[in-house]
Design an enzyme around this catalytic site. Structure first.
Site, PDB file in Angstrom:
ATOM      1  N   GLU A  30     -12.370 -45.425  -5.612  1.00  0.00           N
ATOM      2  CA  GLU A  30     -10.933 -45.453  -5.341  1.00  0.00           C
ATOM      3  C   GLU A  30     -10.683 -44.960  -3.913  1.00  0.00           C
ATOM      4  OE1 GLU A  30      -7.858 -46.420  -6.576  1.00  0.00           O
ATOM      5  OE2 GLU A  30      -7.115 -45.480  -4.733  1.00  0.00           O
ATOM      6  N   ARG A 104       4.280 -44.054 -14.941  1.00  0.00           N
ATOM      7  CA  ARG A 104       3.001 -44.558 -14.406  1.00  0.00           C
ATOM      8  C   ARG A 104       1.994 -43.441 -14.182  1.00  0.00           C
ATOM      9  NH1 ARG A 104       2.841 -49.800 -11.739  1.00  0.00           N
ATOM     10  NH2 ARG A 104       4.722 -50.923 -12.255  1.00  0.00           N
ATOM     11  N   TYR A 213      15.150 -48.235 -19.061  1.00  0.00           N
ATOM     12  CA  TYR A 213      14.492 -47.680 -20.253  1.00  0.00           C
ATOM     13  C   TYR A 213      14.188 -46.211 -19.995  1.00  0.00           C
ATOM     14  CZ  TYR A 213      10.281 -49.238 -17.607  1.00  0.00           C
ATOM     15  OH  TYR A 213       9.330 -49.492 -16.648  1.00  0.00           O
ATOM     16  N   ASP A 291      -4.148 -57.404 -10.690  1.00  0.00           N
ATOM     17  CA  ASP A 291      -3.338 -57.973  -9.607  1.00  0.00           C
ATOM     18  C   ASP A 291      -4.195 -58.645  -8.533  1.00  0.00           C
ATOM     19  OD1 ASP A 291      -1.002 -57.207 -10.780  1.00  0.00           O
ATOM     20  OD2 ASP A 291      -0.300 -55.938  -9.141  1.00  0.00           O
TER      21      ASP A 291
HETATM   22  P1  FAD Z   1      -3.050 -51.576  -8.643  1.00  0.00           P
HETATM   23  O1  FAD Z   1      -2.192 -50.828  -9.590  1.00  0.00           O
HETATM   24  O2  FAD Z   1      -2.461 -52.018  -7.361  1.00  0.00           O
HETATM   25  O3  FAD Z   1      -4.322 -50.674  -8.354  1.00  0.00           O
HETATM   26  C1  FAD Z   1      -5.236 -50.982  -7.326  1.00  0.00           C
HETATM   27  C2  FAD Z   1      -5.996 -49.705  -6.973  1.00  0.00           C
HETATM   28  O4  FAD Z   1      -7.010 -50.055  -6.031  1.00  0.00           O
HETATM   29  C3  FAD Z   1      -5.129 -48.648  -6.305  1.00  0.00           C
HETATM   30  O5  FAD Z   1      -5.398 -47.387  -6.883  1.00  0.00           O
HETATM   31  C4  FAD Z   1      -5.539 -48.700  -4.833  1.00  0.00           C
HETATM   32  O6  FAD Z   1      -5.418 -47.441  -4.178  1.00  0.00           O
HETATM   33  C5  FAD Z   1      -6.997 -49.120  -4.970  1.00  0.00           C
HETATM   34  N1  FAD Z   1      -7.532 -49.810  -3.795  1.00  0.00           N
HETATM   35  C6  FAD Z   1      -6.926 -50.773  -3.045  1.00  0.00           C
HETATM   36  N2  FAD Z   1      -7.752 -51.220  -2.087  1.00  0.00           N
HETATM   37  C7  FAD Z   1      -8.919 -50.524  -2.224  1.00  0.00           C
HETATM   38  C8  FAD Z   1     -10.155 -50.547  -1.554  1.00  0.00           C
HETATM   39  N3  FAD Z   1     -10.371 -51.364  -0.510  1.00  0.00           N
HETATM   40  N4  FAD Z   1     -11.153 -49.707  -1.966  1.00  0.00           N
HETATM   41  C9  FAD Z   1     -10.957 -48.873  -3.030  1.00  0.00           C
HETATM   42  N5  FAD Z   1      -9.794 -48.803  -3.707  1.00  0.00           N
HETATM   43  C10 FAD Z   1      -8.791 -49.638  -3.322  1.00  0.00           C
HETATM   44  N6  FAD Z   1       3.364 -54.544 -15.435  1.00  0.00           N
HETATM   45  C11 FAD Z   1       3.457 -54.315 -16.772  1.00  0.00           C
HETATM   46  O7  FAD Z   1       2.506 -54.589 -17.532  1.00  0.00           O
HETATM   47  N7  FAD Z   1       4.617 -53.784 -17.306  1.00  0.00           N
HETATM   48  C12 FAD Z   1       5.692 -53.485 -16.530  1.00  0.00           C
HETATM   49  O8  FAD Z   1       6.703 -52.979 -17.036  1.00  0.00           O
HETATM   50  C13 FAD Z   1       5.624 -53.738 -15.119  1.00  0.00           C
HETATM   51  N8  FAD Z   1       6.681 -53.457 -14.310  1.00  0.00           N
HETATM   52  C14 FAD Z   1       6.581 -53.715 -12.953  1.00  0.00           C
HETATM   53  C15 FAD Z   1       7.694 -53.460 -12.123  1.00  0.00           C
HETATM   54  C16 FAD Z   1       7.629 -53.719 -10.755  1.00  0.00           C
HETATM   55  C17 FAD Z   1       8.827 -53.497  -9.891  1.00  0.00           C
HETATM   56  C18 FAD Z   1       6.412 -54.231 -10.214  1.00  0.00           C
HETATM   57  C19 FAD Z   1       6.297 -54.543  -8.741  1.00  0.00           C
HETATM   58  C20 FAD Z   1       5.300 -54.478 -11.028  1.00  0.00           C
HETATM   59  C21 FAD Z   1       5.383 -54.226 -12.395  1.00  0.00           C
HETATM   60  N9  FAD Z   1       4.291 -54.471 -13.248  1.00  0.00           N
HETATM   61  C22 FAD Z   1       4.395 -54.260 -14.604  1.00  0.00           C
HETATM   62  C23 FAD Z   1       3.020 -54.961 -12.704  1.00  0.00           C
HETATM   63  C24 FAD Z   1       2.000 -53.829 -12.589  1.00  0.00           C
HETATM   64  O9  FAD Z   1       2.535 -52.755 -11.829  1.00  0.00           O
HETATM   65  C25 FAD Z   1       0.721 -54.335 -11.911  1.00  0.00           C
HETATM   66  O10 FAD Z   1       0.351 -55.566 -12.486  1.00  0.00           O
HETATM   67  C26 FAD Z   1      -0.425 -53.343 -12.114  1.00  0.00           C
HETATM   68  O11 FAD Z   1      -0.111 -52.100 -11.543  1.00  0.00           O
HETATM   69  C27 FAD Z   1      -1.709 -53.911 -11.487  1.00  0.00           C
HETATM   70  O12 FAD Z   1      -2.754 -52.986 -11.692  1.00  0.00           O
HETATM   71  P2  FAD Z   1      -4.099 -53.126 -10.840  1.00  0.00           P
HETATM   72  O13 FAD Z   1      -4.972 -52.012 -11.312  1.00  0.00           O
HETATM   73  O14 FAD Z   1      -4.595 -54.523 -10.911  1.00  0.00           O
HETATM   74  O15 FAD Z   1      -3.652 -52.890  -9.334  1.00  0.00           O
END
Ligand code: FAD
Length: 394
Positions: A30, A104, A213, A291
């Site tokens: 991370e 979160r 919520y 994502d």
């Molecule tokens: P992220 O949460 O972006 O995590 C990526 C991690 O990788 C981070 O910790 C970052 O620091 C780390 N990182 C990045 N680059 C590097 C690197 N080069 N080397 C090492 N580490 C790195 N989803 C739901 O299911 N329910 C909801 O109610 C919901 N509401 C939302 C509301 C909003 C306004 C938004 C914008 C999104 C919402 N989402 C919701 C979507 C959800 O937030 C994302 O889909 C989710 O957080 C994606 O998780 P992730 O682990 O793929 O990515």
């Protein structure tokens, strides 16, 4: 297998837990100095909770989260109810797992503590992944500080600006949707009679919509307020915005919305960018997840839920395939269609929530109101495919 995971967000940490559950060794890299997330809420639908229940974490979520009583839709200015249908019991009866709202930071804390209790895992903070190279037998992750780490598989769970994806597929070309999301969190006790009810409520308006919520055992109100805007460029959770601007965007809206904007300590905004589904998520021993693989607009509250489903399938397919490459190909073939369909539906929902004309509002919200009155089961039925999906089924 030794699985290296780039990113310790919801997707990365859940992948680590699922991989351990399926017998793999795990290292999470991370970039940030601490695990955590922004001060905002998130909805966990039953399709994601099913994975956590399979991991034995259902009870842990109940300690932090709220089970909303109902799903509601209201008009943003008048507060006029379009429908209110039960959710807490229905989620269990109809979809087999609860629907939850959680902060979160609590979500990440819970996943990280579950990981800390396990062996054969390490979470390394302050480790920025810069790229990777691979041979037939292994993958080597290159870190920004010049060090390297080798393993059997690299999972790019590094979010919407993924460097793993950039190396795999070239630079990303997101398109600004013309929508900006404000987010705010406020103690319920500051909101008096304007506090949002303990429901999952969508508020519809002309060129804007909100979701309200409660989180933290019901003690805080969470607001996501989406408004149409021109010409934004920065896609970031941490960009602060002014209260005046937020209040101007929602002038004339119901006091439940405006009171949260008035009372919150800090307001953040996130410009919403859209992306077409990627052509592939896999390159040999490297796979994208969450994502990084399928960033989606937050109009179905399913982005993180899709990452959680991905995590289970990736771990399972790696455990049951003859090689890392076969396992990752199987992961993509199981997940691609469902995640891309949810990505497309999320994109389409912005039009439903933001009807601009009186006629458009009548044509969309009229049938919703009627369904809520005479056939609420129809509204539940529309979610069956999404919430009733059991990714853990053998
Ligand atoms: P992220 O949460 O972006 O995590 C990526 C991690 O990788 C981070 O910790 C970052 O620091 C780390 N990182 C990045 N680059 C590097 C690197 N080069 N080397 C090492 N580490 C790195 N989803 C739901 O299911 N329910 C909801 O109610 C919901 N509401 C939302 C509301 C909003 C306004 C938004 C914008 C999104 C919402 N989402 C919701 C979507 C959800 O937030 C994302 O889909 C989710 O957080 C994606 O998780 P992730 O682990 O793929 O990515």
């Amino acid at each position: 297998m030794k699985i290296i995971i780039a990113g310790g967000g919801i997707g990365g940490l859940t992948t680590a837990l699922c991989c351990l559950h399926h017998g793999h060794d795990v290292v999470v890299l991370e970039r940030a100095a601490e695990l955590g997330d922004v001060g905002a809420g998130i909805q966990i639908p039953p399709n994601a909770m099913r994975v956590f229940e399979a991991l034995g974490l259902g009870g842990a979520f109940d300690r932090f989260a709220v089970r909303p009583e109902a799903i509601e839709a209201r008009m943003g200015r008048s507060g006029q109810m379009l429908f209110n249908i039960p959710l807490a019991e229905t989620a269990l009866e109809r979809w087999g797992s609860p629907y939850l709202h959680i902060h979160r930071a609590d979500y990440i804390t819970l996943l990280a503590s579950a990981l800390r209790e396990k062996e054969k895992t390490s979470v390394r903070l302050g480790q920025e992944v810069a790229g990777y190279r691979q041979t037939l037998n292994s993958v080597t992750v290159e870190l920004a500080d010049g060090s390297e780490l080798s393993g059997d598989v690299l999972v790019g769970a590094d979010g919407v600006h993924s460097v793993v994806r950039d190396q795999m597929l070239g630079a990303d070309r997101p398109v600004f949707t013309g929508n900006v999301a404000w987010r705010a969190i406020v103690p319920i006790k500051l909101l008096g009679t304007d506090a949002p009810r303990p429901t999952a409520c969508a508020w519809m308006g002309r060129g804007a919509h909100c979701a309200t919520y409660r989180v933290r055992r019901g003690e805080f109100a969470n607001l996501v307020a989406v408004v149409e805007r021109d010409g934004w460029t920065l896609e970031s959770w941490s960009e602060e915005g002014s209260r005046e601007q937020a209040l101007a965007d929602f002038a004339g809206w119901h006091p439940t919305i405006t009171r949260i904007l008035e009372k919150t300590d800090r307001l953040f905004r996130w410009a919403l960018f859209d992306r077409a589904p990627l052509t592939t998520w896999v390159d040999g021993r490297v796979a994208l997840l969450g994502d990084a693989a399928h960033p989606m607009l937050p109009f179905m509250a399913q982005g993180a839920a899709m990452a959680v489903e991905d995590a289970w399938v990736l771990a399972r397919e790696l455990a049951s395939s003859a090689s890392a490459n076969d396992g990752l190909r199987a992961y993509q073939s199981v997940r691609y269609e469902r995640a891309s369909a949810v990505q497309a539906r999320s994109s389409g929902n912005s039009k439903v929530f933001h009807r601009r004309t009186w006629l458009g509002q009548l044509a969309t919200y009229g049938p919703m109101w009627l369904a809520g009155k005479v056939a609420p089961a129809l509204i539940h039925k529309m979610s069956d495919q999404l919430y009733g999906y059991d990714v853990t089924a053998p």
